[in-house]
Design a protein around this motif. Structure first.
Motif, short mmCIF file in Angstrom:
data_model
loop_
_atom_site.label_atom_id
_atom_site.label_comp_id
_atom_site.label_asym_id
_atom_site.label_seq_id
_atom_site.Cartn_x
_atom_site.Cartn_y
_atom_site.Cartn_z
N UNK A 45 0.99 -1.21 0.04
CA UNK A 45 0.27 0.06 0.06
C UNK A 45 0.78 1.10 -0.16
N UNK A 46 1.81 0.93 0.75
CA UNK A 46 2.72 2.50 0.92
C UNK A 46 3.99 2.52 -0.75
N UNK A 47 4.12 1.55 -0.82
CA UNK A 47 4.78 1.59 -1.81
C UNK A 47 3.73 2.17 -3.66
N UNK A 48 2.51 1.58 -3.44
CA UNK A 48 2.06 1.98 -4.39
C UNK A 48 1.85 3.51 -4.63
N UNK A 49 2.21 4.25 -3.76
CA UNK A 49 2.40 6.12 -3.61
C UNK A 49 3.61 6.06 -4.15
N UNK A 50 3.99 5.46 -4.26
CA UNK A 50 6.29 5.63 -4.54
C UNK A 50 6.28 6.06 -6.09
N UNK A 51 6.40 7.22 -7.44
CA UNK A 51 7.18 6.84 -8.50
C UNK A 51 8.47 6.38 -7.73
N UNK A 52 9.32 5.61 -9.45
CA UNK A 52 9.74 4.98 -9.60
C UNK A 52 11.33 4.97 -8.37
#
Length: 326
Positions: A45-52
């Motif tokens: 869920x956290x990583x879904x908000x992060x760009x590459x």
């Protein structure tokens, strides 16, 4: 690995993980940072908000976070283009709307990269891959574009060849025999693609790599820059009955049609890629007649055709082709 297994791995780290954390932060010898009480679902869920770029930065905070973020990268960005430039691996990133952003350096995820693309004969790039070869644990594909395949260059990534399952060459020149140069080291190959590239030199009058057995090979694309006749294909399909998908160009199929007609090859899928040939009505009729004869004798079950220009006349002609699925 299931989410439940991942949760157990994160919630109950082994001693090695504890040791890694202790080295990174001695103050946490007694217990890991509280963030690692989160499950994999929470991290996802956290990583879904992060760009590459942010995901990569997140993964560089400690060894354990590198594993968590790296696995997310591997599972969710496996289709992204990874290529080497400026002595580092870069990933071409697309956002959720499909907009392609600039290439982001992702060398911290080297051990999670499934495919490496190498463009041209840049020795700095090749030396980087050679120096970091042990890091590419998950790499099972290599894609060469505009590359001269010779023994001097292959030695830079020879260490990776035994773990490869897919090899792809586009607009490449093979100086020597592909088997001696590379394929003899590749014991796990499932797919080989030779696209608009040379097939290699003849050794004692033979294209040696097409006479070998590849026990795990399931797919071959042979669309060489020279669409001339290759007699070695008779032997290739006899020695590699596991190949169930064969891709080629219309011109190459036509020039080698009698070889295929006189073989006992039984493919699941025949795949044709055409740029111009099918636009000629006379040539198209001959090609479609050949395809129907191949289907009748069982050379293929299903036919895929990729065409650059499509019109009503061509559509009506294709309606008569047996086994056409795509």
């Amino acid at each position: 690995m299931s989410h439940q297994q991942k949760k157990l791995n994160l919630s109950h780290p082994d001693n090695q993980d504890h040791n890694e954390i202790a080295v990174a932060d001695p103050s946490n010898v007694e217990s890991p940072p509280k963030i690692f009480n989160l499950t994999v679902d929470c991290f996802d869920e956290i990583f879904e908000y992060l760009n590459m770029e942010d995901l990569h930065s997140f993964g560089q905070t400690c060894k354990r976070m590198n594993k968590v973020a790296g696995e997310y990268f591997k599972q969710n960005h496996s289709s992204a283009e990874n290529f080497c430039k400026y002595n580092a691996i870069h990933t071409t990133y697309s956002d959720k709307d499909g907009v392609v952003e600039m290439a982001i350096e992702t060398s911290g995820f080297n051990k999670f990269v499934p495919c490496i693309k190498i463009c041209g004969n840049d020795f700095d790039i090749l030396r980087y891959i050679q120096s970091q070869a042990t890091e590419f644990e998950s790499t099972n594909q290599m894609f060469h574009v505009g590359f001269d395949i010779n023994d001097k260059l292959v030695e830079h990534f020879e260490q990776l060849l035994p773990q490869l399952e897919i090899l792809r060459y586009t607009c490449c020149r093979v100086d020597g025999d592909l088997y001696d140069l590379m394929l003899k080291y590749c014991k796990n190959l499932r797919e080989i693609y030779v696209q608009n590239s040379t097939v290699g030199n003849r050794i004692n009058g033979e294209i040696k790599w097409l006479l070998q057995e590849y026990p795990k090979l399931e797919c071959l694309e042979l669309s060489p820059s020279d669409s001339s006749r290759i007699e070695e294909l008779r032997t290739f399909f006899v020695r590699n009955p596991n190949v169930q998908r064969f891709s080629t160009s219309v011109d190459f199929l036509w020039n080698n049609g009698d070889i295929f007609l006189n073989s006992n090859t039984k493919l699941d899928i025949l795949e044709l890629k055409d740029k111009e040939s099918m636009q000629s009505s006379s040539y198209r009729k001959q090609t479609l007649d050949l395809l129907n004869r191949l289907h009748e004798q069982g050379f293929y079950k299903r036919l895929y055709i990729y065409i650059y220009e499509f019109n009503e006349e061509l559509s009506n002609s294709l309606a008569s082709v047996k086994g056409l699925e795509l």
